[in-house]
Design an enzyme around this catalytic site. Structure first.
Site, PDB file in Angstrom:
ATOM      1  N   TRP A   1      44.532 -32.636  17.751  1.00 53.25           N
ATOM      2  CA  TRP A   1      45.107 -33.287  18.225  1.00 53.25           C
ATOM      3  C   TRP A   1      46.301 -34.196  17.729  1.00 53.25           C
ATOM      4  O   TRP A   1      46.809 -34.605  17.670  1.00 53.25           O
ATOM      5  CB  TRP A   1      43.989 -34.291  18.526  1.00 53.25           C
ATOM      6  N   HIS A   2      46.664 -34.054  15.697  1.00 54.38           N
ATOM      7  CA  HIS A   2      46.658 -34.384  15.140  1.00 54.38           C
ATOM      8  C   HIS A   2      47.671 -33.799  15.097  1.00 54.38           C
ATOM      9  O   HIS A   2      48.725 -34.112  14.094  1.00 54.38           O
ATOM     10  CB  HIS A   2      45.746 -33.815  13.887  1.00 54.38           C
ATOM     11  N   GLY A   3      48.288 -31.944  15.483  1.00 63.26           N
ATOM     12  CA  GLY A   3      49.581 -31.536  16.119  1.00 63.26           C
ATOM     13  C   GLY A   3      49.944 -30.465  16.029  1.00 63.26           C
ATOM     14  O   GLY A   3      48.456 -29.921  16.586  1.00 63.26           O
TER      15      GLY A   3
ATOM     16  N   PHE B   1      51.450 -38.016  15.128  1.00 62.12           N
ATOM     17  CA  PHE B   1      50.391 -37.768  15.187  1.00 62.12           C
ATOM     18  C   PHE B   1      50.063 -37.861  16.891  1.00 62.12           C
ATOM     19  O   PHE B   1      50.041 -37.283  17.734  1.00 62.12           O
ATOM     20  CB  PHE B   1      49.320 -37.509  15.003  1.00 62.12           C
TER      21      PHE B   1
END
Length: 474
Positions: free
Chosen positions: A325-327, A474
């Site tokens: 989800w962060h990148g 993000f």
């Protein structure tokens, strides 16, 4: 428009005045917030707002449909359409090029041609936060946790509300959309607490996070070979503090700003570097994301109510997807899976030996060792998180464990900010609350003077150019 800019201070002042001028009238005050949110986001680029509006429209129609249907099959189909369409937007605009590059690597040996040119799609700021909040609202409506039916306008405002849109926190319906009908009120004390929270966020961001980032983290992670192992270690520790103070600063300002409009957001951090194990860490770090993953992914997968092997698999899936989800890079998934694997080891150990007692002669020793071990794991795994590529992370690790000494490139200002970061992190929260109450009890003119002095102090302490918030990416 950044929270820590003079532009935002002027913007917030105008919106605040307009909102409270019409606060007795629901649609007028919500209209002020909607226009403000659109203007706020448009300062980057207005095009994603159309995407958000369409995605919200699809979800809104699905919610209306399953609220009115008595057929379980129809209800499941509609909630599935809403979730898949929302995730489809996220995957298309955030992960399309990552999937394309992966297919190129996997299929090239088989002689299968895949497009090699990037799609070049615009990545909307805050898309990940928008997606998770949109899904939480759909699921809460489906589960019956949100009873009252809302208009499309309210639904869209809930997702676009400017304090949380760009970098969270992920706000549940009970803390925002379900408060839209309530005539807001704001006492002098509540307004003072909101301003105090905003001021604290400004100091965290500009005085601590930005100094650590520009003064050590960026140069060391940019060229680790130019620094000693000791300097790389200090930079890795500094990055963890930079990330915490940068992101918690945004959350502080978001919480304080929302309070000025009569809304109460939940806390997003609880001194995470005092955690004694990784489960404890994730209950303290980015709490709105951790609880989202628990409630909308881990538990629907079966959580720990299934067999032990399946529970461990659920844990790995949750942490892997939470990392991704962060990148749009597989290194984020690797970072998440690393945390998941270590949490799985901890859980298996607890199954075998039982959880250690929280009291007793060895409790404080275990807690201290657990704190050091947890912080070490967090710092070392974040090398992957911070590095631009896995290869670059490998270079950083190699330099880190090479054993060369020397700290000549760590400035006095950086050492000072590290000390301030560490001390403030272990300071009891009650002292911060008491400072806030003292600020609230000050006469309004004195508060204004204090805020001006804080601003001047920030400007004097650092000449660092204001930097974007880390979680904007993000």
């Amino acid at each position: 428009m950044y929270f820590h800019s003079l532009q935002f201070a002027f913007f917030l002042t105008v919106v605040f005045a307009l909102y409270w001028a019409v606060h007795q009238h629901k649609w007028a005050r919500l209209g002020v917030l909607m226009v403000a949110s659109v203007i706020f986001y448009s300062m980057w680029t207005p095009l994603p707002l159309l995407l958000f509006a369409v995605a919200t429209g699809i979800n809104h129609l699905c919610i209306k449909g399953f609220r009115r249907s008595q057929s379980p099959g129809v209800r499941k189909t509609l909630v599935t359409v809403a979730i898949v369409s929302t995730l489809g937007v996220l995957c298309t605009f955030k992960y399309a090029d990552m999937f394309r590059e992966t297919l190129v690597v996997l299929l090239a040996p088989l002689g299968i041609h895949v497009r090699t040119e990037p799609f070049g799609l615009l990545l909307p700021v805050g898309l990940s936060f928008f997606t998770f909040q949109a899904i939480s609202y759909v699921v809460d409506c489906y589960r019956g946790e949100v009873q009252q039916e809302r208009t499309y306008f309210e639904h869209l405002l809930y997702l676009l509300f400017f304090p949380h849109l760009v970098a969270g926190p992920i706000v549940r319906a009970s803390h925002l959309i379900e408060r839209f009908d309530d005539t807001p009120s704001l006492t002098a004390e509540e307004g003072g607490r909101g301003m105090y929270r905003i001021a604290m966020g400004m100091v965290k961001k500009l005085v601590i996070a930005d100094v650590l980032g520009s003064g050590l983290v960026d140069p060391v992670f940019g060229s680790p070979d130019a620094y000693t192992s000791a300097e790389c270690l200090v930079a890795a520790v500094a990055y963890s503090f930079e990330l915490y103070f940068d992101f918690s600063a945004y959350s502080d300002i978001a919480i304080g700003t929302a309070a000025l409009f009569g809304f109460k957001f939940e806390e997003n951090f609880n001194r995470p570097y005092l955690a004694t194990n990784l489960f404890d860490f994730w209950s303290r770090w980015h709490i709105s994301l951790s609880t989202w993953l628990r409630d909308y992914l881990y538990r629907p997968l079966g959580g720990n109510r299934v067999s032990k092997p399946r529970a461990l698999l659920n844990l790995m899936i949750t942490m892997g997807l939470g990392g991704l989800w962060h990148g749009a890079d597989w290194r984020f998934a690797i970072w998440g899976l690393a945390h998941g694997a270590m949490e799985a080891v901890i859980r298996v150990w607890w199954w075998v030996t039982g959880k250690p007692p929280k009291e007793g002669p060895m409790a404080k020793v275990r807690a201290g060792l657990g704190l050091v071990a947890t912080f070490t794991v967090v710092v070392l795994t974040r090398v992957v998180f911070r590095s631009p590529t896995l290869e670059h992370a490998g270079e950083m690790y190699a330099r880190l464990f090479e054993g060369s000494m020397g700290l000549a490139n760590v400035s006095t200002l950086v050492w000072t900010m590290l000390a301030v970061a560490a001390v403030s992190h272990v300071t009891p929260l009650s002292l911060f609350h008491k400072a806030g109450e003292l600020f609230v009890r000050m006469p309004v003119p004195v508060r204004a003077v204090v805020l001006v002095l804080v601003g001047l102090g920030v400007r004097h302490l650092t000449s660092v150019e204001a930097r974007p918030y880390v979680y904007f990416q993000f």
